[in-house]
Structures are given as structure tokens and as C-alpha cells.
Enzyme design. Sequence first.
Site, PDB file in Angstrom:
ATOM      1  CG  ASP A 159     -95.984 -39.616 -22.282  1.00  0.00           C
ATOM      2  OD1 ASP A 159     -95.189 -39.625 -21.432  1.00  0.00           O
ATOM      3  OD2 ASP A 159     -96.766 -38.164 -22.522  1.00  0.00           O
ATOM      4  CG  HIS A 187     -96.018 -35.173 -20.712  1.00  0.00           C
ATOM      5  ND1 HIS A 187     -95.417 -36.479 -21.059  1.00  0.00           N
ATOM      6  CD2 HIS A 187     -95.112 -34.353 -20.157  1.00  0.00           C
ATOM      7  CE1 HIS A 187     -94.023 -36.431 -20.660  1.00  0.00           C
ATOM      8  NE2 HIS A 187     -93.822 -35.095 -20.427  1.00  0.00           N
TER       9      HIS A 187
HETATM   10  P1  NAX Z   1     -83.169 -27.276 -21.593  1.00  0.00           P
HETATM   11  O1  NAX Z   1     -83.250 -26.434 -20.330  1.00  0.00           O
HETATM   12  O2  NAX Z   1     -82.012 -27.712 -22.130  1.00  0.00           O
HETATM   13  O3  NAX Z   1     -83.441 -26.078 -22.908  1.00  0.00           O
HETATM   14  C1  NAX Z   1     -84.460 -25.272 -22.853  1.00  0.00           C
HETATM   15  C2  NAX Z   1     -84.011 -24.192 -23.370  1.00  0.00           C
HETATM   16  O4  NAX Z   1     -85.129 -23.151 -23.440  1.00  0.00           O
HETATM   17  C3  NAX Z   1     -82.828 -23.158 -22.915  1.00  0.00           C
HETATM   18  O5  NAX Z   1     -82.003 -23.068 -23.871  1.00  0.00           O
HETATM   19  C4  NAX Z   1     -83.433 -21.988 -22.276  1.00  0.00           C
HETATM   20  O6  NAX Z   1     -82.552 -20.864 -22.719  1.00  0.00           O
HETATM   21  C5  NAX Z   1     -84.839 -21.848 -23.545  1.00  0.00           C
HETATM   22  N1  NAX Z   1     -85.821 -21.007 -22.817  1.00  0.00           N
HETATM   23  C6  NAX Z   1     -86.251 -20.639 -21.615  1.00  0.00           C
HETATM   24  N2  NAX Z   1     -87.311 -20.046 -21.739  1.00  0.00           N
HETATM   25  C7  NAX Z   1     -87.570 -19.410 -22.779  1.00  0.00           C
HETATM   26  C8  NAX Z   1     -88.194 -18.672 -23.663  1.00  0.00           C
HETATM   27  N3  NAX Z   1     -89.246 -17.762 -22.821  1.00  0.00           N
HETATM   28  N4  NAX Z   1     -88.310 -18.152 -24.868  1.00  0.00           N
HETATM   29  C9  NAX Z   1     -87.494 -19.060 -25.705  1.00  0.00           C
HETATM   30  N5  NAX Z   1     -86.255 -20.027 -25.068  1.00  0.00           N
HETATM   31  C10 NAX Z   1     -86.671 -20.126 -23.699  1.00  0.00           C
HETATM   32  O7  NAX Z   1     -84.437 -28.042 -21.668  1.00  0.00           O
HETATM   33  P2  NAX Z   1     -84.971 -29.251 -22.401  1.00  0.00           P
HETATM   34  O8  NAX Z   1     -84.248 -30.618 -21.897  1.00  0.00           O
HETATM   35  O9  NAX Z   1     -84.750 -29.063 -23.943  1.00  0.00           O
HETATM   36  O10 NAX Z   1     -86.410 -29.745 -22.058  1.00  0.00           O
HETATM   37  C11 NAX Z   1     -87.398 -28.495 -22.644  1.00  0.00           C
HETATM   38  C12 NAX Z   1     -88.551 -28.717 -22.116  1.00  0.00           C
HETATM   39  O11 NAX Z   1     -89.263 -30.010 -22.452  1.00  0.00           O
HETATM   40  C13 NAX Z   1     -88.862 -29.024 -20.597  1.00  0.00           C
HETATM   41  O12 NAX Z   1     -89.763 -28.047 -20.207  1.00  0.00           O
HETATM   42  C14 NAX Z   1     -89.058 -30.231 -20.215  1.00  0.00           C
HETATM   43  O13 NAX Z   1     -89.797 -30.440 -18.887  1.00  0.00           O
HETATM   44  C15 NAX Z   1     -89.787 -30.655 -21.649  1.00  0.00           C
HETATM   45  N6  NAX Z   1     -89.986 -32.099 -21.688  1.00  0.00           N
HETATM   46  C16 NAX Z   1     -91.223 -32.320 -22.167  1.00  0.00           C
HETATM   47  C17 NAX Z   1     -91.667 -33.730 -22.610  1.00  0.00           C
HETATM   48  C18 NAX Z   1     -92.964 -34.158 -23.056  1.00  0.00           C
HETATM   49  O14 NAX Z   1     -92.962 -35.034 -23.307  1.00  0.00           O
HETATM   50  N7  NAX Z   1     -94.003 -33.177 -23.174  1.00  0.00           N
HETATM   51  C19 NAX Z   1     -90.397 -34.860 -22.344  1.00  0.00           C
HETATM   52  C20 NAX Z   1     -89.271 -34.171 -22.435  1.00  0.00           C
HETATM   53  C21 NAX Z   1     -89.031 -33.007 -21.472  1.00  0.00           C
HETATM   54  O15 NAX Z   1     -88.637 -33.170 -20.258  1.00  0.00           O
END
Ligand code: NAX
Length: 327
Positions: A159, A187
Amino acid sequence: MKNPVRVAITGAAGNIGYAMAFRIAAGDMLGPDQPVILHLLEITPALPALQGVVMELNDCAFPLLAGVVATDKLEEAFKDVNYALLVGARPRGPGMERKDLLTANGAIFGPQGKALNDCASRDVKVLVVGNPANTNSLIAQCNAPDLDPKQFTAMTRLDHNRALSQLAEKTGVHFNFIKKMTIWGNHSSTQYPDISQCTVDGKAAPSLVERDWYEATFIPEVQQRGAAIIKARGASSAASAASAAIDHMRSWALGTAEGDWVSMGVPSDGSYGVAPGIIYSYPCVCKDGKYEIVQGLTVDEFSKAKMAATETELREERAAVEHLLKP
Ligand code: NAX
């Protein structure tokens, strides 16, 4: 060359994890003289994909990559790690209320906090990226009673960087010359991007832009930038999120620039009237591996109202997960 440090990435086969692992292995996070051992955590069904990530990491022959651990076990993932980037989270499913999302993620971040408490290096620095990042970080922190709460942070650097980018575009000045941007609070769309302390090439930012642009365009555009990226790309921010996470950890580990600060979600401590008990984004300066919340900034009535609104949302999130906050 220094001794290697251990860096955990959860959700390492996901979009952000994939964008992040290679840059960390290349030295972008901790510098060109700091070897790293990557600890990559995934859920069991994603282990084959994770193996592909490991193969690619090895095929890069990075000079700084001293080892890779790939696992679906928390204890192995967090054993002796110095840095933990908690990215993997449960996405919001169809018909899922915010409360359900908070609870589903609590089931991930509670055990991760406990495993960090039991297995990580005592100096571990934790950054939660997975949403809802502030409250997930709070859950992890509360489940790690032997670690200092200050070791748990949440990411608002994306952000912060988005705000720099919007202001750079508006003023026609490169973001290298913009200092003291602040993101306050959560966030989420209630975050408050604040330019009141900002300077652009040494000049006060509020004197360079119209108040109406600031209130009606800048603030909502920064708040809604994630949705705009999804609309344009058909997928959520990945490379920019990974880059911001790397920025967050680099600032924390190696320090912030003189005369500037960064935005970090950190445990509230009463600063600016935000009582303890939530992870709230503040302007922070970092030095010698530690951060401090910048004190003594003037806050006008407009800012006070925005800072209170985002605090209220975080208190509501906390109330929804209160049962998950005990180890
Ligand atoms: P993806 O769905 O591409 O990847 C997430 C990965 O995490 C998957 O490979 C899944 O298998 C794995 N996973 C799920 N549960 C798990 C667990 N218990 N232990 C280990 N691995 C696990 O999502 P992606 O685009 O990489 O986003 C990841 C997270 O970042 C989401 O929650 C998203 O909302 C968040 N974000 C946060 C941002 C921020 O500024 N704080 C911005 C970007 C993003 O939206």
C-alpha cells in the site's frame, strides 16, 4: 561471506511465493553478501508443484542459495528460521462471510504461530502477507508467547509503495524523491494513506496537489488498487506484493534511509491513541534489526477520523477471532 540465514516462505508454490523465492535467493532481501537457506512450506496437495519450484531454484545456480528445504510440516518449515514470510492463506470462497474467512485463517495462523514459538530461531522476524494480514499476524503472535510480540508484523508496504507510485505520477517526480509516506491501520479498504508529512523533492506534498484530488482520487485509488489490478490482470497482485514483502524485510533487517520512514503493520502500543491489542500500520524507522514507531507527528481532525475508522475495523476483526488468541 557471512554464514547462511534461514528464510521460511509459506504458500511457496502460490503466485506471490513463486515471485518471492527467486528474488530472495538472488540476494534482493538481505544483500549480496548474505547466503540464504530457503524453507518452503506448502499444503500436501501442492507438494508436487513445490518440487517444481525447487527444481527451478536449483537450476538458477544462485551463488547465495545455500540450501532448500521443501515440506508440508510446520516444524520442519520453521526449524531455526531467522525470517518467516507467511504468505499462504485461505482465499475467500463463494458465499463466505468475513467472519468465516477470519476463522478459517485462524486455523492456519494459530498453529503457525505456535510452531514459530517452538521451533524458530529466537531472533525470528515474522511478516504476514496472507489476508486478512493484520489479524492473521495478531493470531500468530498470540500463539507465540515465548517470542516478543514485536517480532510479528503485517504487510502494508505494498500500500505504501502504491501510494508513492500514485503521488509520483501526479507530481511528475520520481518516487526516489518522495519521502515520509504513511499508511495507517489495516491492509484493507479502510486503510488511511496519508501525505500530510510527505515531501516531494523537498517540498511539502499537500502544497503540490489539490485537496480534492487527495481526498476524492488518491485515497480511494490507493485503497482500491488491489481490485484494479485484479480487473486489469485477471489475477491479484503477485510480483508487486512479493517485491513489497522483500522491501519490508530488507528495511527491518538492514535499516531505513536517513530522513525517511516506511509503513509497517506492528503491534499497537498506544502511539497516536491506538490502544494495544491489534496489529496497526504505523510509520516506522528501522535500525540495527529493530523498528520504532515514529513519534510526535501532528495529526489533524481529518486524519484522526480516518485513523479511528481503520482502528475500529481492526477491533471488529479482533472480536471475531478472540477465541483464537490464546495459545
Ligand atoms: P495463491 O492462492 O496463488 O497462493 C497461496 C498458496 O498458499 C497456495 O499455493 C496454497 O497451496 C498455499 N497455502 C494455503 N494454505 C496453506 C497453509 N496452511 N500452509 C502453507 N501453504 C498454504 O495466492 P497468492 O496470490 O500467492 O496470495 C497469497 C496471499 O497474499 C492471499 O491471502 C492474498 O490475499 C494475500 N495478499 C496480501 C497482500 C498484502 O498487501 N498484504 C497483497 C497481495 C495479496 O492479495
